[in-house]
Design an enzyme around this catalytic site. Structure first.
Site, PDB file in Angstrom:
ATOM      1  N   GLU A 137     102.727 -76.690  87.493  1.00 58.65           N
ATOM      2  CA  GLU A 137     102.445 -77.166  88.860  1.00 58.65           C
ATOM      3  C   GLU A 137     102.984 -76.197  89.914  1.00 58.65           C
ATOM      4  O   GLU A 137     102.367 -75.992  90.967  1.00 58.65           O
ATOM      5  CB  GLU A 137     103.073 -78.555  89.055  1.00 58.65           C
ATOM      6  CG  GLU A 137     102.822 -79.206  90.393  1.00 58.65           C
ATOM      7  CD  GLU A 137     101.339 -79.455  90.645  1.00 58.65           C
ATOM      8  OE1 GLU A 137     100.769 -80.332  89.993  1.00 58.65           O
ATOM      9  OE2 GLU A 137     100.755 -78.761  91.495  1.00 58.65           O
TER      10      GLU A 137
ATOM     11  N   GLY B 299     103.631 -73.707  95.493  1.00 59.20           N
ATOM     12  CA  GLY B 299     105.001 -74.242  95.482  1.00 59.20           C
ATOM     13  C   GLY B 299     105.101 -75.735  95.296  1.00 59.20           C
ATOM     14  O   GLY B 299     104.785 -76.265  94.234  1.00 59.20           O
TER      15      GLY B 299
ATOM     16  N   GLY C  49     113.293 -62.660 106.511  1.00 57.79           N
ATOM     17  CA  GLY C  49     113.354 -63.053 105.096  1.00 57.79           C
ATOM     18  C   GLY C  49     112.094 -63.744 104.602  1.00 57.79           C
ATOM     19  O   GLY C  49     112.057 -64.223 103.471  1.00 57.79           O
TER      20      GLY C  49
ATOM     21  N   GLU D   1     109.029 -59.996 101.506  1.00 57.47           N
ATOM     22  CA  GLU D   1     109.903 -59.221 100.627  1.00 57.47           C
ATOM     23  C   GLU D   1     110.029 -57.787 101.149  1.00 57.47           C
ATOM     24  O   GLU D   1     109.164 -57.315 101.893  1.00 57.47           O
ATOM     25  CB  GLU D   1     109.279 -59.155  99.237  1.00 57.47           C
ATOM     26  CG  GLU D   1     108.891 -60.497  98.692  1.00 57.47           C
ATOM     27  CD  GLU D   1     109.727 -60.891  97.500  1.00 57.47           C
ATOM     28  OE1 GLU D   1     110.494 -60.054  97.014  1.00 57.47           O
ATOM     29  OE2 GLU D   1     109.606 -62.058  97.092  1.00 57.47           O
TER      30      GLU D   1
ATOM     31  N   ASP E  75      99.104 -61.755  95.134  1.00 56.52           N
ATOM     32  CA  ASP E  75      99.728 -63.046  94.818  1.00 56.52           C
ATOM     33  C   ASP E  75      98.701 -64.169  95.000  1.00 56.52           C
ATOM     34  O   ASP E  75      98.567 -65.052  94.139  1.00 56.52           O
ATOM     35  CB  ASP E  75     100.932 -63.253  95.757  1.00 56.52           C
ATOM     36  CG  ASP E  75     101.560 -64.622  95.613  1.00 56.52           C
ATOM     37  OD1 ASP E  75     102.275 -64.848  94.627  1.00 56.52           O
ATOM     38  OD2 ASP E  75     101.321 -65.479  96.484  1.00 56.52           O
TER      39      ASP E  75
ATOM     40  N   LYS F  80      96.805 -66.871  92.138  1.00 57.66           N
ATOM     41  CA  LYS F  80      96.688 -68.324  92.336  1.00 57.66           C
ATOM     42  C   LYS F  80      95.211 -68.745  92.361  1.00 57.66           C
ATOM     43  O   LYS F  80      94.854 -69.803  91.847  1.00 57.66           O
ATOM     44  CB  LYS F  80      97.402 -68.722  93.635  1.00 57.66           C
ATOM     45  CG  LYS F  80      98.920 -68.482  93.545  1.00 57.66           C
ATOM     46  CD  LYS F  80      99.581 -68.540  94.902  1.00 57.66           C
ATOM     47  CE  LYS F  80     101.077 -68.265  94.810  1.00 57.66           C
ATOM     48  NZ  LYS F  80     101.719 -68.091  96.117  1.00 57.66           N
TER      49      LYS F  80
HETATM   50  P1  NDP Z   1     114.247 -64.702  91.068  1.00 52.96           P
HETATM   51  O1  NDP Z   1     114.019 -63.244  91.029  1.00 52.96           O
HETATM   52  O2  NDP Z   1     115.022 -65.265  92.201  1.00 52.96           O
HETATM   53  O3  NDP Z   1     115.022 -65.140  89.724  1.00 52.96           O
HETATM   54  C1  NDP Z   1     114.681 -64.629  88.459  1.00 52.96           C
HETATM   55  C2  NDP Z   1     115.755 -65.067  87.483  1.00 52.96           C
HETATM   56  O4  NDP Z   1     115.367 -64.659  86.181  1.00 52.96           O
HETATM   57  C3  NDP Z   1     117.126 -64.453  87.757  1.00 52.96           C
HETATM   58  O5  NDP Z   1     118.146 -65.398  87.518  1.00 52.96           O
HETATM   59  C4  NDP Z   1     117.217 -63.319  86.727  1.00 52.96           C
HETATM   60  O6  NDP Z   1     118.546 -63.061  86.285  1.00 52.96           O
HETATM   61  C5  NDP Z   1     116.411 -63.912  85.587  1.00 52.96           C
HETATM   62  N1  NDP Z   1     115.790 -62.873  84.780  1.00 52.96           N
HETATM   63  C6  NDP Z   1     114.833 -62.001  85.160  1.00 52.96           C
HETATM   64  N2  NDP Z   1     114.531 -61.177  84.139  1.00 52.96           N
HETATM   65  C7  NDP Z   1     115.319 -61.548  83.105  1.00 52.96           C
HETATM   66  C8  NDP Z   1     115.489 -61.065  81.789  1.00 52.96           C
HETATM   67  N3  NDP Z   1     114.807 -60.025  81.326  1.00 52.96           N
HETATM   68  N4  NDP Z   1     116.402 -61.683  80.988  1.00 52.96           N
HETATM   69  C9  NDP Z   1     117.133 -62.716  81.448  1.00 52.96           C
HETATM   70  N5  NDP Z   1     117.015 -63.217  82.700  1.00 52.96           N
HETATM   71  C10 NDP Z   1     116.121 -62.627  83.507  1.00 52.96           C
HETATM   72  O7  NDP Z   1     112.822 -65.402  90.934  1.00 52.96           O
HETATM   73  P2  NDP Z   1     112.334 -66.767  91.588  1.00 52.96           P
HETATM   74  O8  NDP Z   1     113.292 -67.847  91.256  1.00 52.96           O
HETATM   75  O9  NDP Z   1     111.980 -66.543  93.007  1.00 52.96           O
HETATM   76  O10 NDP Z   1     110.939 -66.997  90.835  1.00 52.96           O
HETATM   77  C11 NDP Z   1     110.897 -67.453  89.499  1.00 52.96           C
HETATM   78  C12 NDP Z   1     109.447 -67.753  89.129  1.00 52.96           C
HETATM   79  O11 NDP Z   1     108.961 -68.784  89.962  1.00 52.96           O
HETATM   80  C13 NDP Z   1     108.482 -66.580  89.286  1.00 52.96           C
HETATM   81  O12 NDP Z   1     107.516 -66.632  88.271  1.00 52.96           O
HETATM   82  C14 NDP Z   1     107.838 -66.842  90.637  1.00 52.96           C
HETATM   83  O13 NDP Z   1     106.553 -66.280  90.748  1.00 52.96           O
HETATM   84  C15 NDP Z   1     107.768 -68.357  90.607  1.00 52.96           C
HETATM   85  N6  NDP Z   1     107.689 -68.949  91.945  1.00 52.96           N
HETATM   86  C16 NDP Z   1     108.639 -68.644  92.870  1.00 52.96           C
HETATM   87  C17 NDP Z   1     108.567 -69.186  94.128  1.00 52.96           C
HETATM   88  C18 NDP Z   1     109.589 -68.896  95.159  1.00 52.96           C
HETATM   89  O14 NDP Z   1     109.494 -69.428  96.269  1.00 52.96           O
HETATM   90  N7  NDP Z   1     110.611 -68.084  94.866  1.00 52.96           N
HETATM   91  C19 NDP Z   1     107.445 -70.082  94.508  1.00 52.96           C
HETATM   92  C20 NDP Z   1     106.541 -70.382  93.433  1.00 52.96           C
HETATM   93  C21 NDP Z   1     106.662 -69.810  92.196  1.00 52.96           C
HETATM   94  P3  NDP Z   1     119.673 -62.503  87.306  1.00 52.96           P
HETATM   95  O15 NDP Z   1     119.945 -63.643  88.240  1.00 52.96           O
HETATM   96  O16 NDP Z   1     120.849 -62.171  86.456  1.00 52.96           O
HETATM   97  O17 NDP Z   1     119.046 -61.323  87.977  1.00 52.96           O
HETATM   98  N1  HSE Z   2     105.343 -64.777  97.894  1.00 55.85           N
HETATM   99  C1  HSE Z   2     104.738 -66.061  97.866  1.00 55.85           C
HETATM  100  C2  HSE Z   2     104.309 -66.460  99.268  1.00 55.85           C
HETATM  101  C3  HSE Z   2     105.655 -67.150  97.351  1.00 55.85           C
HETATM  102  O1  HSE Z   2     104.564 -65.737 100.241  1.00 55.85           O
HETATM  103  O2  HSE Z   2     103.694 -67.504  99.393  1.00 55.85           O
HETATM  104  C4  HSE Z   2     105.600 -67.356  95.897  1.00 55.85           C
HETATM  105  O3  HSE Z   2     104.320 -67.639  95.446  1.00 55.85           O
END
Ligand code: NDP
Ligand code: HSE
Length: 476
Positions: free
Chosen positions: A147, A152, A205, A208, A219, A223
């Site tokens: 989902e 989001g 912020g 990116e 992106d 979707k």
């Molecule tokens: P982040 O980059 O904030 O977090 C990624 C996490 O994964 C970190 O804790 C990192 O560890 C860990 N990680 C990455 N690679 C590895 C690896 N090789 N081994 C172990 N741990 C690993 O990502 P987000 O939380 O922003 O996003 C997560 C997912 O959710 C993505 O697929 C994104 O597309 C999706 N998403 C995100 C949204 C958002 O608003 N952020 C919205 C919708 C979907 P460490 O902390 O040590 O670096």
């Molecule tokens: N980078 C995305 C956005 C968030 O700006 O909507 C995660 O999908």
């Protein structure tokens, strides 16, 4: 699923399953923006979640790259590990929030092969290799829920997969990228240029440091592929999505749109398109007919919309998905498309639903592709266009430009003209030499091929200095 050796004391509000001491071991891969919020909810709301899921959801660990990294959310340090593989091996349910292709793909496949269900928000992986993951889930009677992967916090995957599964969706229009909506909205409000607003969005912020995936539309394209697959019960991958970002949208485009009562949004568009001649690849596996009568067009591009369209009211970094279905009519889903807590809400909805089905012993059907519809290219799609030109301000120019539209069968709906420079110094005197005019045409629906041929010939007219913009329009 495990039974605890010591059954917990019955708690008010717990459903029978949870009272009986049922526990589901939950592994969290990723403890970043979203993962940390998911962990917080799992720990803080454990009782309420157990009541809703019918089992205690035990967070067995959080896989990260660096266990010592400072974290925004205060969580027990002992939960962090770099051993993602070990976590996956011990879990009933795996939440993948690492992002990217590898090692996320390997861990998801390993979990599914063990029969563990997976919840993920990884749109990039799903859009590129979803078919492999869904096949693995189906082969092992496991669930794969996602989902959070589109828009989001907005419930959109389940409404399409479940609530609308008895209807026929014909079209999906989505504002599914918050960064680009924030930028276009700010350009619309302030009149600023793209580059200036992008810099401000990065400072705040919203965007990116490397904004490529957002501003180039990638992106949103991921979707769009997911939405199209679900809406039309066919497989669509990222490579099937025609994608154009917002980097070429200028302040002049925005101003011209405003003058015409329009706004510009980056839309993900997925629609069923009738195929004129029966034929082409694939077959309709739903029915007896082997030859599909319709295809699917999936595209992402900046789009002119009337300011009265419901999607025009989506401001800032918000997302919305507008669905047209044969029986339901038009529906719109609106809300926060990103952010740690909002996205964690969608993840947790999947976790509770998955847990319930695991306890009931009946995983839902994961694969949604029941047929293979041909993907149609732009040649099969008709759209309205807005074309901006800089021309010499001379008699007969408009007629020559209009003749090119007519030659290619592209019908003009409206034309606006803006003259650059001062009025003639002496009343009655002729126009000063070298004056330019800006022309903006909006066409009736035309094919991409007819439009491309029109633009190419217009560019070759000696009175045309440049084609300043070509934008597609919906609902005008
Ligand atoms: P982040 O980059 O904030 O977090 C990624 C996490 O994964 C970190 O804790 C990192 O560890 C860990 N990680 C990455 N690679 C590895 C690896 N090789 N081994 C172990 N741990 C690993 O990502 P987000 O939380 O922003 O996003 C997560 C997912 O959710 C993505 O697929 C994104 O597309 C999706 N998403 C995100 C949204 C958002 O608003 N952020 C919205 C919708 C979907 P460490 O902390 O040590 O670096
Ligand atoms: N980078 C995305 C956005 C968030 O700006 O909507 C995660 O999908």
């Amino acid at each position: 699923m495990t039974e605890t050796s010591e059954a917990p004391q019955p708690q008010a509000g717990l459903e029978p399953g949870a009272e009986a001491g049922r526990v589901l071991k939950v592994a969290l891969l990723g403890g970043g923006t979203v993962g940390s919020q998911v962990a917080r909810i799992l720990l803080d709301d454990a009782e309420a979640l157990a009541a809703r899921a019918g089992a205690r959801l035990e967070l067995v660990g959080i896989a990260v790259r660096n266990v010592d990294a400072p974290r925004d959310v205060e969580l027990p340090r002992g939960l962090y590990t770099t051993d993602a593989e070990g976590l996956v091996d011990s879990a009933d349910l795996v939440i993948e929030l690492m992002g990217g292709m590898e090692p996320a793909r390997t861990h998801i496949l390993a979990a599914l092969r063990r029969g563990a269900s997976v919840v993920t928000g990884n749109k990039a992986l799903l859009a590129q290799d979803g078919a492999t993951l869904f096949d693995e889930a189906d082969a092992n009677g496991a669930e794969l829920n996602f989902e959070a992967a589109v828009a989001g916090a907005i419930p959109i995957i389940r409404p399409i997969r479940e609530s609308l599964s008895g209807d026929r969706i014909t079209r999906v229009l989505g504002i599914v990228n918050g960064t680009t909506n924030f930028i276009l909205d700010a350009m619309d409000t302030t009149g600023a240029q793209f580059a200036d607003v992008l810099a401000e969005a990065q400072r705040l912020g919203y965007a990116e440091a490397d904004p490529t995936a957002d501003v180039e539309g990638l992106d949103a394209a991921a979707k769009a592929a997911i939405l199209a697959s679900l809406a039309f019960h066919t497989r669509v991958s990222l490579d099937d999505v025609r994608c154009e970002g917002i980097t070429k949208v200028s302040a002049a485009d925005i101003a011209a749109a405003q003058d015409a009562g329009l706004t510009i949004k980056l839309l993900a568009i997925a629609e069923l398109v009738p195929l004129e001649a029966a034929g082409g690849p694939g077959g309709d596996l739903d029915g007896a007919a082997a030859v599909p009568r319709e295809g699917v067009s999936v595209r992402v591009h900046p789009t002119l919309l009337p300011r009265t369209h419901p999607l025009a009211a989506v401001r800032g970094a918000y997302n919305a998905v507008f669905i047209e279905a044969e029986n339901a009519g038009s529906l719109m889903f609106y809300g926060a498309g990103a952010g740690g807590a909002p996205t964690a809400s969608a993840i947790m909805g999947d976790v509770v639903t998955t847990a319930r089905r695991l306890l009931a012993g009946s995983p839902g059907r994961t694969g949604t592709a029941t047929r293979t519809l041909p993907l149609v290219g732009p040649e099969a799609v008709t759209t309205s266009y807005s074309i901006g030109l800089e021309v010499a301000d001379q008699p007969g120019v408009l007629a020559r430009v209009a003749a090119v539209f007519a030659e290619h069968g592209v019908s003009i709906e409206t034309m606006r003209q803006r003259i650059d420079g001062a009025e003639p110094a002496v009343e009655g005197a002729g126009r000063p030499e070298g004056r330019r005019a800006e022309l903006r045409f909006v066409t009736h629906r035309a094919s991409e091929a007819a439009l491309a041929a029109t633009v190419a010939d217009i560019k070759n007219l000696d009175v045309v200095e440049s084609v300043t913009s070509v934008l597609r329009a919906e609902g005008v």
